[in-house]
Every structure is written in C-alpha cells, then in structure tokens.
Design a protein around this motif. Sequence first.
Motif, short mmCIF file in Angstrom:
data_model
loop_
_atom_site.label_atom_id
_atom_site.label_comp_id
_atom_site.label_asym_id
_atom_site.label_seq_id
_atom_site.Cartn_x
_atom_site.Cartn_y
_atom_site.Cartn_z
N UNK A 164 0.81 -1.23 0.00
CA UNK A 164 0.00 0.00 0.00
C UNK A 164 0.84 1.27 0.00
N UNK A 165 2.07 1.22 -0.52
CA UNK A 165 2.83 2.46 -0.68
C UNK A 165 2.31 3.19 -1.91
N UNK A 166 2.01 4.46 -1.77
CA UNK A 166 1.52 5.27 -2.87
C UNK A 166 2.68 5.90 -3.63
N UNK A 167 2.45 6.36 -4.87
CA UNK A 167 3.50 7.08 -5.59
C UNK A 167 4.00 8.29 -4.81
N UNK A 168 3.10 8.99 -4.11
CA UNK A 168 3.53 10.15 -3.33
C UNK A 168 4.49 9.76 -2.21
N UNK A 169 4.25 8.61 -1.61
CA UNK A 169 5.16 8.13 -0.55
C UNK A 169 6.50 7.69 -1.14
N UNK A 170 6.46 7.15 -2.35
CA UNK A 170 7.69 6.81 -3.05
C UNK A 170 8.53 8.07 -3.25
N UNK A 171 7.89 9.14 -3.70
CA UNK A 171 8.59 10.41 -3.90
C UNK A 171 9.14 10.93 -2.57
N UNK A 172 8.35 10.78 -1.50
CA UNK A 172 8.77 11.26 -0.19
C UNK A 172 10.05 10.57 0.28
N UNK B 149 15.93 11.37 1.15
CA UNK B 149 17.31 11.09 0.79
C UNK B 149 18.02 12.37 0.35
N UNK B 150 17.35 13.18 -0.47
CA UNK B 150 17.97 14.42 -0.93
C UNK B 150 18.21 15.39 0.23
N UNK C 26 23.20 5.19 5.30
CA UNK C 26 22.21 4.38 6.04
C UNK C 26 20.87 4.41 5.32
N UNK C 27 20.49 5.57 4.81
CA UNK C 27 19.22 5.69 4.08
C UNK C 27 19.25 4.88 2.79
N UNK C 28 20.34 4.94 2.07
CA UNK C 28 20.47 4.16 0.84
C UNK C 28 20.39 2.66 1.13
N UNK C 29 20.95 2.26 2.24
CA UNK C 29 20.96 0.84 2.61
C UNK C 29 19.56 0.30 2.84
N UNK C 30 18.63 1.19 3.22
CA UNK C 30 17.27 0.76 3.53
C UNK C 30 16.25 1.49 2.65
N UNK C 31 16.68 1.80 1.45
CA UNK C 31 15.90 2.70 0.60
C UNK C 31 14.71 2.03 -0.08
N UNK C 32 14.57 0.73 0.01
CA UNK C 32 13.44 0.09 -0.63
C UNK C 32 13.74 -1.30 -1.17
#
Length: 264
Positions: A187-195, A200-201, A214-220
């Motif tokens: 149930x991840x939405x496209x908006x949450x994907x962008x978030x 990360x940025x 650390x964020x890249x390691x758990x990025x999806x």
Amino acid sequence: MTTVESTTPRKGAPQIERPPSMVQLAAQSLRRMIIGGDLLPGDRVVENQLTKELGISRPPLREALRVLEREGLIRQVSHKGAIVTPLTLHDVYEIVTLRRVLERMAIDLALPVTDGARLARCRSALGAMELAAADDDPAALSEAAFGFHLSVIGLSGHDRLEDTYRSLYLQMLLCMVLNRRARAQRAETPAQDVQRHRRLLELIEAGDPAPVLAELEHHGDRTFIADIADTLDDGSPQARAWLDRLRAEASHEPREPAEPEARG
C-alpha cells in the motif's frame, strides 16, 4: 560549366526532424508497458493481443520486438516465443550489490556537496518524480526514479562512475518494476515513493555521509527482496546466502513508519 552541389549542411541550417516510424512508436509503447509493470519479467508477449492493443500489424510489431531484444528487455525462448527478460535471484543479487557499491563510492566522493549545479540536477530529477507521481504514470515514475539516482551518482563529478551506473539502466528498471509492484502490495503510494527520495535528498543536502549511506541501505530494496525473492528462479548459493543475511538483518530492525502522502 558543371555546378557541383555541396553535400555538407550549411552552418546554422535548420535540421528537419523525421517523425518516428511505426516500429519506433511500437518499441516505445512496449518499452513503457514493461517499465510501467503491465508486462513483468518472465511474461509471455502475446502478439495477437498486442497488435489489437497497439493498433498495428504484425511486421512492425515483430521489428519492435527485435529492437527491445537488442536492448535486453525481450528474450526469444524456444516453444514460447518472445518473453520479457526474466530476472533470477542471482541477477537481482548482482544488480543490487553492484548498485550499492557504486552509490556508496559516489557519496564518499561527493559529500559535502560544494557544486550547486550538481544539487540543482538532483532537485530537478526529484521534480520529475513528483510530476510522474501526480500523473499516476508508473513508467515515467520508474524512469524518473532512475534519473534521480543517476543524479545522486553525478554529485561525485566522476564521469566514469556515472557511465558505469548508466550502463545498468535497463537492468535496474526491471528490478524497479518488481520493487514497485512489491511496495504497492504494501500500500505504498507514488507520493510516498517520492517522499522517500525527498528524504534522501534532504540528507544529502545536510552534508553528513553516514545518514545518507544508512538511508540508501534501507531505501526500498529490502521490501522488494523480502516479498518477491522466493518467486525468482536460479538462486545461486552465493545469492541465497546474501538473501538469508539480508533477511536476518531485517528481522532485527524496527519497522519503517508510514510516510505522509504530502508535505505540509
């Protein structure tokens, strides 16, 4: 007296752009169907169905399939015909681990970022993701997500590193298709994907490499691996050991909180 006309275009002469051929248009449509997840890795390409969907005859469709075969998106299999190039667990292992090494190298070289133009490229790429999410266009969102990660690699100013990352374009897109499908099931939405990419940025802009890594390691990727890895064929012992290690690590981590759909 014979006049010889020059075949060299005059400087500044306007170039006449040829409209795309039927084969190019069909190849573009098929590519977007694959990148957008309408055709998944391993799916059979049914010519009769596609000629109706695309409104074309078999000859341009078959030529378009040959174009995608050269790109690596389509594979011809005996007794089956054309299929979307399947991914094995070992393929995923190689793609994900190589991607991580390249991204880690880029962050090590880039942060803190001192070139404003490079950060502007990242912001522009994030903007493309936002537009694709607003349009609910999965193919455009996958392409924009790759563009964002490529811009992160570009922060390093290392052209050969960026060229190496770019060479994985189509293979990463196939992974992203499965990854996005797995995240949608959660149930991840496209908006949450962008978030997730915005977060990360923001970490990159803060300038400390450790939180970015650390964020890249758990990025999806872990969601993708946990949900679909067992459905993939040909898991080498090396890939299986890697998968077991990731799952063991994930079992000891707190669950990610849900992201807000929009920023206030």
